[in-house]
Design an enzyme around this catalytic site. Sequence first.
Site, PDB file in Angstrom:
ATOM      1  N   LYS A  36       0.809  -1.220   0.000  1.00 57.62           N
ATOM      2  CA  LYS A  36       0.000   0.000   0.000  1.00 57.62           C
ATOM      3  C   LYS A  36       0.844   1.272   0.000  1.00 57.62           C
ATOM      4  O   LYS A  36       0.436   2.301  -0.549  1.00 57.62           O
ATOM      5  CB  LYS A  36      -0.922   0.007   1.215  1.00 57.62           C
ATOM      6  CG  LYS A  36      -2.091  -0.945   1.140  1.00 57.62           C
ATOM      7  CD  LYS A  36      -3.172  -0.436   0.223  1.00 57.62           C
ATOM      8  CE  LYS A  36      -4.446  -1.267   0.334  1.00 57.62           C
ATOM      9  NZ  LYS A  36      -5.517  -0.760  -0.541  1.00 57.62           N
ATOM     10  N   SER A  59       0.830  -9.974  -0.348  1.00 55.83           N
ATOM     11  CA  SER A  59       0.642  -8.522  -0.388  1.00 55.83           C
ATOM     12  C   SER A  59       0.893  -7.789   0.917  1.00 55.83           C
ATOM     13  O   SER A  59       1.104  -6.573   0.912  1.00 55.83           O
ATOM     14  CB  SER A  59      -0.775  -8.206  -0.878  1.00 55.83           C
ATOM     15  OG  SER A  59      -1.731  -8.801  -0.018  1.00 55.83           O
TER      16      SER A  59
END
Length: 410
Positions: free
Chosen positions: A58, A310
């Site tokens: 992110k 992720s």
Amino acid sequence: MRKKISKIDLNSIKEAQKVLSKSSIRKIDLIRSNTFSSMCGNDIFLKLECYQKTGSFKVRGAVTMIDRLASDTKKGGVIAASAGNHAQGVAYASALNKMSCTIVMPKNASPAKIAATRSYGATVILEGNNYDESSVYANEIATKEGRTIVPAFDDPDVIAGQGTVGLEILEDLKNIDEVYVPIGGGGLIAGVSLAIKTINPKVSIIGVESTAFPSMKKAIKKGKIGIVQEGYTIADGISVKSPGKLPYEIIKDKVDDIVLVDDLAIVKTMFLLMERSKIVTEPAGAASLAYLIANRKAISKNKNIVSILSGGNVDMYLLGQVVAKGLMQTGRLLKLFIQLKDKPGALRNIVDEIAQANINIVEVIHDRLSSNIPAGTAGVYLSLELENKEQSNVLVDLLSKQKINFKIIK
């Protein structure tokens, strides 16, 4: 104001890569896993975004977008709504630019994630019972204070930043057959698919969603974005009821398929990653590999497959549960309830039978008083450590032959 890119394409992703190279956002390794390659019958490569700054991909999008803000806009500060990874990414990106940053998080957000976000210098406001309510409040503050909102996924600069993951994969591995990417709002897979498909259209891009929140899969099938009914998953990073509009437009053109994975497979994969590879991921971060492991018999063999892990920001209390449940799934932790006569020596006889099977007792809970325990009897809960499922089966057979009243607790 900001120099917002007019079009998300390969050039905009390469520009984002230049921005990130000037910051402390590092290129993340792509490693081949012998364990999972053997398990799946393919060459499995892991993209370890769980090792990125702030513990997630992110931060790439947050740094890219904030870098493009005009100087006067930066003075006004930024704001974002998030329960976790996006919050930390925006807070870190703001700290790099010496900007004021406010993050609105749900009241039930993880204390560890709140503390991590504050550690980067952000002001954290707890408002709302979920992300949607927090987002509404963040928009109110943005209007009132003149702050710039940093979206989690529905923004061209954010998508370009996430797309740098795809460029790095291509730099490290020339021959790729498939790339599996977790999907929440869709920003990561939109950027990754755009980068990879533009350079090598032959690579298949497969998105992985939770069975509880198949919002992008349903949107692609129906041809329009909707809202899925709220379900439950431990993978809160991909529990998005309605995906982003910009990601949707890219995904319907660039992504080959979207598949689903459940929490049981995710827990097992998190456990295997920790035990076999010494890699800690959060549930959403393990989703793509979890699908590969759970469906390894159905996936064709001898391919080069990339799985993007992720994120790694997992709550420590949840991690403890994952270890326990992982041990149970692999047959190495067995929990039994045994009912026996409440008299001296009854428990010892049971313990002797367990010792005979060379099994270690890790916990004993003795219960005489619960309403489901008949008078004159006692209930005993045993947690047992075993080598494998075969040893578990041996114990079950042994107890059955001795006509011991027991049941397995799952």
